[in-house]
Design an enzyme around this catalytic site. Structure first.
Site, short mmCIF file in Angstrom:
data_model
loop_
_atom_site.label_atom_id
_atom_site.label_comp_id
_atom_site.label_asym_id
_atom_site.label_seq_id
_atom_site.Cartn_x
_atom_site.Cartn_y
_atom_site.Cartn_z
N THR A 8 0.85 -1.19 0.00
CA THR A 8 0.00 0.00 0.00
C THR A 8 0.88 1.23 0.00
O THR A 8 2.05 1.19 0.39
CB THR A 8 -0.84 0.13 1.29
OG1 THR A 8 0.05 0.10 2.41
CG2 THR A 8 -1.91 -0.92 1.40
N ASP A 9 0.28 2.35 -0.37
CA ASP A 9 0.91 3.62 -0.03
C ASP A 9 0.71 3.77 1.49
O ASP A 9 -0.14 3.10 2.09
CB ASP A 9 0.30 4.79 -0.80
CG ASP A 9 1.20 6.03 -0.73
OD1 ASP A 9 2.18 6.02 0.06
OD2 ASP A 9 0.93 7.00 -1.45
N TRP A 10 1.45 4.67 2.10
CA TRP A 10 1.51 4.75 3.56
C TRP A 10 0.14 5.06 4.18
O TRP A 10 -0.41 6.12 3.95
CB TRP A 10 2.60 5.73 3.96
CG TRP A 10 3.92 5.05 4.18
CD1 TRP A 10 4.74 5.22 5.26
CD2 TRP A 10 4.58 4.07 3.35
NE1 TRP A 10 5.85 4.41 5.15
CE2 TRP A 10 5.78 3.69 4.00
CE3 TRP A 10 4.27 3.44 2.15
CZ2 TRP A 10 6.66 2.73 3.48
CZ3 TRP A 10 5.15 2.49 1.63
CH2 TRP A 10 6.31 2.15 2.29
N GLY B 165 -2.62 3.64 3.32
CA GLY B 165 -3.67 3.63 2.30
C GLY B 165 -4.72 2.56 2.54
O GLY B 165 -4.43 1.48 3.06
#
Ligand code: BGC
Length: 766
Positions: free
Chosen positions: A267-269, A271
């Site tokens: 994931t993005d941070w 997300g």
């Protein structure tokens, strides 16, 4: 004694399978539910607290890295380090109780690298970046970032490459190859359709499947297929109603089944919100990890609510990543990359991405007689190396334009220096005072420095007398968390006035004025470009920026960059501007991860009404006048195109042309190939870029033949009615251009039709 005790603990109880020695299946079978949950969620990001604090271990291995994976010593699984990206490695430059510094090289921003149109050069920059990743003990670089420049105001455009997916994909592939040649990984991000910062964690991008496929996914597809990145980072946004990190259609059907991606997805941070959906979608790892996700995972596994096969599949992909990592292989990093050599790399590469927008009467390079230079504009003194947020790099220094000019041997008029410096210091203090130091998002946010200072008529008159030429720098900064404002796209009144007064004063004395743009993305140029004699778009050129610009101004290097995005006449001319968060709606609720509302246009949802008509596809199809077209850029020399040829094969069309340097400087030329399709069932853009190449450095009089091979399948459009990539049979026009609006030759070829079925996914919600 102590050493022996440590050794026993790190091996774990006898008999446990070991990563790398035993099969992955065996290692996974030996893992407890808790160990699996830990491995999936990473170990947190320090410095971030709140209701759901992250677990926080990042400081321990490489301080300042964005994340790490969870080590399980008894199974021989080390923690690996994930760090930003993309303009260089982002880690903390200093460490408590340690005298050594850990500065990284700030290379040119993504937009500049793409503007080189030089895949070999981007690969070599990637090699240097990857070397710092390796030598500072990180394993995966969270880069490249290749979202499309859908609109000039996206705050992170500087990290991204282009409004065109072929440029984005090819440049990203080169970057990945370069970084990964060091035996470290990359994470292509943000997958996908992450084109605005406003409410980025809750915005629903509503996009037609055709535009998703042809515009927003195409670059990722090229990068994944050409360069096999070790990992992909899913994005924050929803796409047609589903978080990308929770979308099996995106992360499995398209990424793995259609494109054959074999790596791991993270994931993005912070997300996404639904841990179970993320696991099922094939979002293997959740970064940086927080306690609630750990609890979710343990419960899902204990209750049997999630099939253990899904978890084991994801765990296996994480372990496969760890297996390839330098950390697992025991690489002994030096913490001493060759920063001096990398400074040379950034200095040289930056010159090649600078775009000469205007150069009347050969104003540039500065004539040999030019010795004394008058400089104006804040950013001359405070040159911007890159954008803000996770794409920033903790560099040891930034060479200002002032210093760059001095290093190049010019006598720079410093009579305004004190005034500028005190204006800058005052503004900086005002901005810093407005920032809450406990708010990491505020600290990350861009700090625009108003360019309000104006020299008096008397000062100007003296400067005109003393100097041979004037340089005015116009700077813009932007970054993560915030989109730009319309006012930021335009020059301020003060900037306009500065250009006018300086031009009037210098022109009256028969002296020339050049404007240097120290920017990260498109700005308005139509209203003022007539005033100066030359305009050099230097972008944000990394830590050696001032030296790189001076190299170009002096003529040590001819600029050979071309624009990878259109510079429109008006902001509203863009097809996307009607549906982009501007000003009053922009930047509201930006870090809220939970939807509180669903109905704020361009905040909660954004309708991509323009469909595939992004950038030049829009301007060219609608005959809209532009200030500088996509693909445009001048050189100190001139090029002639001759002998265009075309050969239609069964599977591909081969186009060639001879490019000759007809001027008096050595230089490189970017050659572009656009294609117009015959009339078929689908609406088509007037033309689309299908290939590009850059010549070698040609000496005056030298020629080079450029050959393009365009596969028939690259001519396909995505037909939603059939869920298929369709190539219409018929006669295609192949345009060889120096820019999208400077076509040197058009050749026709007949192409066979074809239909390639794809999955019927990512549909708009009814
Ligand atoms: C950014 C990513 C970055 C991550 C880790 C996020 O806020 O969107 O691009 O890699 O943070 O720093």
């Amino acid at each position: 004694m102590i050493i022996a005790a440590t050794a026993v603990v790190s091996c774990g109880p006898k008999g446990d399978p070991q990563l790398g020695k035993d099969s992955l299946d065996k290692v996974i079978a030996a893992m407890t539910i808790e160990e699996k949950a830990h491995l999936i969620i990473g170990t947190g990001m320090s410095g971030n607290t709140g209701d759901d604090p992250v677990i926080g271990m990042t400081q321990k291995i490489v301080p300042g890295a964005a994340g790490t994976t969870y080590p399980i010593e008894r199974l021989g699984i080390p923690a690996i380090v994930l760090a930003d990206g993309p303009a260089g490695l982002r880690i903390n430059p200093t460490r408590e109780g340690d005298d050594q510094t850990y500065y990284c090289t700030h290379f040119p921003i993504g937009t500049l690298l793409a503007s080189t149109w030089n895949q070999e050069l981007v690969e070599s920059v990637g090699q240097s970046i990857g070397n710092e990743v390796l030598e500072y003990g990180a394993d995966v670089l969270l880069a490249p970032a290749l979202n499309i420049h859908r609109n000039p105001l996206c705050g992170r455009n500087f990290e991204y490459y282009s409004e065109d997916p072929v440029v984005s994909g090819k440049i990203a592939a080169a970057y990945i190859k370069g970084v990964q040649s060091n035996g470290v990984g990359t994470s292509v991000k943000h997958f996908a359709v992450n084109n605005q910062e406003t409410n980025r964690m809750s915005n629903d991008a509503q996009v037609s499947p055709r535009a998703i496929r042809e515009i927003y996914l195409k670059g990722f597809e090229i990068a994944v297929k050409d360069a096999a990145p070790w990992t992909v980072m899913s994005s924050y946004n929803y796409l047609n109603g589903t978080y990308t990190s929770e979308s099996p259609e995106l992360l499995t059907t398209i990424l793995r089944d259609e494109w054959g991606f074999k790596g791991m997805v993270m994931t993005d941070w912070f997300g996404g919100t639904n841990t179970k959906a993320q696991m099922i979608a094939g979002n293997d790892m959740l970064q940086p990890g927080r306690p609630s996700q750990y609890t979710d995972l343990v419960e899902l596994m204990t209750s049997g609510e999630i099939d253990m096969k899904v978890i084991d599949r994801n765990v296996k992909r994480i372990l496969e990543l760890i297996l390839q990592s330098p950390k697992f292989k025991g690489y002994e990093y030096s913490n001493k990359p060759d920063l001096k050599a990398h400074a040379d790399v950034t200095r040289q590469s930056a010159t090649e991405g600078m775009v000469l927008l205007k150069n009347d009467a050969n104003t540039l390079p500065l004539a040999a007689e030019v010795k004394n230079v008058a400089v104006f504009g804040n950013t001359t003194y405070n040159f911007i190396a890159g954008g803000t947020g996770s794409g920033n790099v903790n560099r040891a220094y930034t060479v200002s334009l002032l210093d760059g000019l001095k290093n190049a041997g010019y006598t720079v008029d410093e009579s305004l220096k004190n005034t500028y410096m005190s204006h800058i210091a005052k503004e900086q203090a005002r901005i810093d005072a407005a920032i809450d130091p406990n708010d990491i998002f505020a600290v990350f946010s861009p700090k625009p420095l108003p360019n309000e200072y104006q020299p008096s008529q008397k000062q100007l008159a003296e400067m005109v007398k003393k100097n041979d030429v004037a340089l005015i720098t116009i700077g813009r900064t932007s970054g993560e968390f915030l989109d730009r404002y319309v006012a930021d796209f335009h020059l301020s009144e003060a900037e306009n006035k500065l250009i006018k007064t300086v031009c009037d004063a210098f022109h009256a004395a028969g002296k020339k004025v050049a404007v240097v743009l120290n920017i990260g993305g498109a700005i308005e140029t139509a209203s003022w470009k007539a005033m100066p004699d030359a305009i050099l778009c230097a972008w944000q050129a990394g830590q050696e920026g001032g030296n790189s610009v001076a190299d170009v101004l002096k003529g040590n290097a001819s600029p050979s960059g071309k624009l990878t995005m259109t510079f429109p006449v008006n902001f509203t001319d863009h097809g996307s501007s009607a549906n982009f968060p501007i000003d009053e709606v922009a930047n509201t609720n930006i870090i809220n991860n939970v939807k509180t509302s669903f109905d704020r246009k361009n905040v909660d949802y954004t309708v991509y009404e323009e469909g595939i008509y992004v950038g030049y596809r829009w301007f060219d199809s609608n005959n809209v006048e532009v200030s500088y077209p996509f693909g445009y850029g001048l050189s100190y020399t001139t090029f002639e195109y001759s002998n265009p040829t075309i050969k239609a094969g069964k599977k591909e069309t081969i186009v060639s042309v001879v490019v000759k340097n007809t001027g008096s400087y050595a230089g490189k030329e970017v050659v572009q190939l656009y294609v117009s399709a015959p009339k078929g069932n689908l609406d088509k853009p007037a033309q689309e870029l299908k290939a590009f190449a850059k010549t070698a450095e040609l000496q005056p009089g030298d020629s080079q033949m450029i050959t393009f091979v365009v596969n028939n399948e690259d001519l396909a459009s995505f037909d939603e009615a059939q869920s298929a990539w369709v190539v219409d049979a018929g006669t295609y026009q192949f345009h060889i251009g120096a820019s999208s609006r400077d076509i040197k030759a058009t050749l026709a070829a007949d192409v066979k039709g074809s239909v390639k079925k794809a999955h019927n996914v990512l549909n708009l919600q009814k």
